[in-house]
Design a protein around this motif. Sequence first.
Motif, PDB file in Angstrom:
ATOM      1  N   TRP A 136      -5.891  40.072  39.907  1.00 21.84           N
ATOM      2  CA  TRP A 136      -7.265  39.657  40.173  1.00 21.84           C
ATOM      3  C   TRP A 136      -7.487  38.245  39.667  1.00 21.84           C
ATOM      4  CZ3 TRP A 136     -10.304  42.860  43.007  1.00 21.84           C
ATOM      5  CH2 TRP A 136      -9.812  44.164  43.193  1.00 21.84           C
ATOM      6  N   ALA A 137      -8.146  37.403  40.459  1.00 20.58           N
ATOM      7  CA  ALA A 137      -8.349  35.998  40.100  1.00 20.58           C
ATOM      8  C   ALA A 137      -9.771  35.763  39.600  1.00 20.58           C
ATOM      9  CB  ALA A 137      -8.057  35.110  41.292  1.00 20.58           C
ATOM     10  N   PHE A 138      -9.852  35.027  38.491  1.00 17.01           N
ATOM     11  CA  PHE A 138     -11.124  34.696  37.859  1.00 17.01           C
ATOM     12  C   PHE A 138     -11.124  33.232  37.437  1.00 17.01           C
ATOM     13  CE2 PHE A 138     -10.015  39.082  36.799  1.00 17.01           C
ATOM     14  CZ  PHE A 138     -11.119  39.774  37.264  1.00 17.01           C
ATOM     15  N   HIS A 139     -12.317  32.645  37.437  1.00 16.94           N
ATOM     16  CA  HIS A 139     -12.520  31.328  36.842  1.00 16.94           C
ATOM     17  C   HIS A 139     -13.079  31.530  35.452  1.00 16.94           C
ATOM     18  CE1 HIS A 139     -11.779  28.432  40.017  1.00 16.94           C
ATOM     19  NE2 HIS A 139     -12.388  29.213  40.863  1.00 16.94           N
ATOM     20  N   LEU A 140     -12.640  30.710  34.529  1.00 15.69           N
ATOM     21  CA  LEU A 140     -13.226  30.698  33.196  1.00 15.69           C
ATOM     22  C   LEU A 140     -14.579  30.019  33.362  1.00 15.69           C
ATOM     23  CD1 LEU A 140     -12.819  31.368  30.222  1.00 15.69           C
ATOM     24  CD2 LEU A 140     -11.690  29.153  29.947  1.00 15.69           C
ATOM     25  N   GLY A 141     -15.645  30.811  33.307  1.00 12.75           N
ATOM     26  CA  GLY A 141     -16.989  30.308  33.588  1.00 12.75           C
ATOM     27  C   GLY A 141     -17.629  29.601  32.414  1.00 12.75           C
ATOM     28  N   ALA A 142     -17.176  29.912  31.220  1.00 11.86           N
ATOM     29  CA  ALA A 142     -17.717  29.307  30.010  1.00 11.86           C
ATOM     30  C   ALA A 142     -16.553  29.028  29.077  1.00 11.86           C
ATOM     31  CB  ALA A 142     -18.717  30.259  29.346  1.00 11.86           C
ATOM     32  N   GLU A 143     -16.629  27.909  28.376  1.00 13.00           N
ATOM     33  CA  GLU A 143     -15.562  27.611  27.417  1.00 13.00           C
ATOM     34  C   GLU A 143     -15.437  28.760  26.435  1.00 13.00           C
ATOM     35  OE1 GLU A 143     -13.152  25.276  27.196  1.00 13.00           O
ATOM     36  OE2 GLU A 143     -13.901  24.781  29.185  1.00 13.00           O
ATOM     37  N   HIS A 144     -14.238  29.198  26.257  1.00 15.83           N
ATOM     38  CA  HIS A 144     -13.993  30.311  25.342  1.00 15.83           C
ATOM     39  C   HIS A 144     -12.586  30.174  24.791  1.00 15.83           C
ATOM     40  CE1 HIS A 144     -13.953  34.287  23.616  1.00 15.83           C
ATOM     41  NE2 HIS A 144     -15.241  34.343  23.862  1.00 15.83           N
ATOM     42  N   ALA A 145     -12.449  30.268  23.497  1.00 15.50           N
ATOM     43  CA  ALA A 145     -11.134  30.148  22.868  1.00 15.50           C
ATOM     44  C   ALA A 145     -10.285  31.379  23.160  1.00 15.50           C
ATOM     45  CB  ALA A 145     -11.293  29.981  21.360  1.00 15.50           C
ATOM     46  N   VAL A 146      -8.993  31.164  23.300  1.00 20.04           N
ATOM     47  CA  VAL A 146      -8.050  32.260  23.464  1.00 20.04           C
ATOM     48  C   VAL A 146      -7.760  32.817  22.075  1.00 20.04           C
ATOM     49  CG1 VAL A 146      -5.711  32.891  24.182  1.00 20.04           C
ATOM     50  CG2 VAL A 146      -7.038  31.254  25.543  1.00 20.04           C
ATOM     51  N   THR A 147      -7.946  34.120  21.922  1.00 20.14           N
ATOM     52  CA  THR A 147      -7.642  34.814  20.667  1.00 20.14           C
ATOM     53  C   THR A 147      -6.654  35.921  21.008  1.00 20.14           C
ATOM     54  OG1 THR A 147      -9.895  34.387  19.909  1.00 20.14           O
ATOM     55  CG2 THR A 147      -8.619  36.033  18.700  1.00 20.14           C
ATOM     56  N   LEU A 148      -5.420  35.753  20.567  1.00 18.57           N
ATOM     57  CA  LEU A 148      -4.356  36.653  20.981  1.00 18.57           C
ATOM     58  C   LEU A 148      -4.366  37.987  20.237  1.00 18.57           C
ATOM     59  CD1 LEU A 148      -1.434  34.092  21.195  1.00 18.57           C
ATOM     60  CD2 LEU A 148      -2.881  34.935  23.046  1.00 18.57           C
ATOM     61  N   GLN A 149      -3.992  39.030  20.964  1.00 17.33           N
ATOM     62  CA  GLN A 149      -3.793  40.362  20.391  1.00 17.33           C
ATOM     63  C   GLN A 149      -2.413  40.352  19.728  1.00 17.33           C
ATOM     64  OE1 GLN A 149      -2.935  43.467  23.229  1.00 17.33           O
ATOM     65  NE2 GLN A 149      -4.187  44.920  22.103  1.00 17.33           N
ATOM     66  N   GLU A 150      -2.390  40.295  18.427  1.00 19.85           N
ATOM     67  CA  GLU A 150      -1.142  40.086  17.698  1.00 19.85           C
ATOM     68  C   GLU A 150      -0.109  41.194  17.897  1.00 19.85           C
ATOM     69  OE1 GLU A 150      -1.886  39.107  13.624  1.00 19.85           O
ATOM     70  OE2 GLU A 150      -3.268  37.504  14.166  1.00 19.85           O
ATOM     71  N   GLU A 151      -0.536  42.422  18.176  1.00 13.89           N
ATOM     72  CA  GLU A 151       0.411  43.520  18.344  1.00 13.89           C
ATOM     73  C   GLU A 151       1.267  43.361  19.586  1.00 13.89           C
ATOM     74  OE1 GLU A 151      -3.170  44.581  18.461  1.00 13.89           O
ATOM     75  OE2 GLU A 151      -3.036  44.079  16.339  1.00 13.89           O
ATOM     76  N   GLU A 152       0.707  42.754  20.653  1.00 10.76           N
ATOM     77  CA  GLU A 152       1.410  42.702  21.932  1.00 10.76           C
ATOM     78  C   GLU A 152       1.740  41.300  22.426  1.00 10.76           C
ATOM     79  OE1 GLU A 152      -0.306  44.996  25.129  1.00 10.76           O
ATOM     80  OE2 GLU A 152      -0.953  46.579  23.774  1.00 10.76           O
ATOM     81  N   VAL A 153       1.095  40.280  21.854  1.00  9.17           N
ATOM     82  CA  VAL A 153       1.188  38.939  22.412  1.00  9.17           C
ATOM     83  C   VAL A 153       1.677  37.944  21.355  1.00  9.17           C
ATOM     84  CG1 VAL A 153      -0.097  37.112  23.587  1.00  9.17           C
ATOM     85  CG2 VAL A 153      -0.688  39.502  24.009  1.00  9.17           C
ATOM     86  N   ASP A 154       2.652  37.101  21.747  1.00 12.96           N
ATOM     87  CA  ASP A 154       3.236  36.114  20.830  1.00 12.96           C
ATOM     88  C   ASP A 154       2.683  34.705  20.988  1.00 12.96           C
ATOM     89  OD1 ASP A 154       4.970  37.097  18.936  1.00 12.96           O
ATOM     90  OD2 ASP A 154       6.712  37.064  20.248  1.00 12.96           O
ATOM     91  N   GLY A 155       2.128  34.389  22.123  1.00  9.54           N
ATOM     92  CA  GLY A 155       1.635  33.040  22.353  1.00  9.54           C
ATOM     93  C   GLY A 155       1.008  32.943  23.730  1.00  9.54           C
ATOM     94  N   TYR A 156       0.522  31.744  24.037  1.00  6.84           N
ATOM     95  CA  TYR A 156      -0.060  31.529  25.359  1.00  6.84           C
ATOM     96  C   TYR A 156       0.133  30.081  25.780  1.00  6.84           C
ATOM     97  CZ  TYR A 156      -4.151  29.089  23.432  1.00  6.84           C
ATOM     98  OH  TYR A 156      -4.978  28.191  22.813  1.00  6.84           O
ATOM     99  N   LYS A 157      -0.059  29.852  27.082  1.00  5.23           N
ATOM    100  CA  LYS A 157       0.069  28.516  27.634  1.00  5.23           C
ATOM    101  C   LYS A 157      -0.762  28.443  28.908  1.00  5.23           C
ATOM    102  CE  LYS A 157       3.528  25.127  28.853  1.00  5.23           C
ATOM    103  NZ  LYS A 157       4.941  24.798  28.871  1.00  5.23           N
ATOM    104  N   TRP A 158      -1.447  27.337  29.095  1.00  6.51           N
ATOM    105  CA  TRP A 158      -2.131  27.062  30.358  1.00  6.51           C
ATOM    106  C   TRP A 158      -1.153  26.284  31.227  1.00  6.51           C
ATOM    107  CZ3 TRP A 158      -6.729  29.098  31.664  1.00  6.51           C
ATOM    108  CH2 TRP A 158      -7.544  29.585  30.647  1.00  6.51           C
ATOM    109  N   ARG A 159      -0.888  26.787  32.440  1.00  4.30           N
ATOM    110  CA  ARG A 159       0.078  26.138  33.323  1.00  4.30           C
ATOM    111  C   ARG A 159      -0.596  25.728  34.630  1.00  4.30           C
ATOM    112  NH1 ARG A 159       5.593  29.618  33.078  1.00  4.30           N
ATOM    113  NH2 ARG A 159       6.416  27.734  34.033  1.00  4.30           N
ATOM    114  N   PRO A 160      -0.250  24.539  35.155  1.00  5.89           N
ATOM    115  CA  PRO A 160      -0.781  24.122  36.461  1.00  5.89           C
ATOM    116  C   PRO A 160      -0.381  25.122  37.548  1.00  5.89           C
ATOM    117  CG  PRO A 160       0.351  22.302  35.363  1.00  5.89           C
ATOM    118  CD  PRO A 160       0.632  23.547  34.558  1.00  5.89           C
TER     119      PRO A 160
END
Length: 183
Positions: free
Chosen positions: A142-166
């Motif tokens: 499902w595709a969504f636009h980030l409608g409001a600035e919001h910081a990424v807060t990772l779920q530490e149990e399942e996620v190691d990091g993140y990246k915004w990619r073109p």
Amino acid sequence: MPPSVDHVRSVTEAYLARHPEERHSLTLLFAALAGTDAPTSRKTYPAHVTCSAILIDGDQRVLHIVHKASGKLLAPGGHNEPVDRHLRDAALRELHEEAGIPPSAVVPLSGYEDVPLDIDVHTIDANPSKDEPTHHHVDFRWAFHLGAEHAVTLQEEEVDGYKWRPFATAASPTVRAKLALLT
């Protein structure tokens, strides 16, 4: 109550109305829909439905997270839960759980409010610790636009990091191709 078979079928047919050439690639999904087990249950084999969120920011980039289990850079997503009435709800819940971005901070991509951007079928390796055989995920993306600035807060149990990619470097080739049509 999880998404019904009728809901999954309806969303699939709406998607195939846009992408009729992909009907053959969804053979496992149609088999799951014809079976007696719930297609959104993680215990339905050989294939079951999962959902992901393709989150697009104002710079035309897509959020990817590093899943600890696989080490892969993917869109936030996962299995449906009993609280997910619709497939899109599962994608929004997973986005919130894995990246800390609430549904109130996103808006569906215009024209994709009720239809996923992509449906992908991929193999999942056996996991003996969970008593899971090799199987397939039919991932409704499902595709969504980030409608409001919001910081990424990772779920530490399942996620190691993140990246915004073109768009041009989105991890999934099918998502990359469909995003290219939007620009």
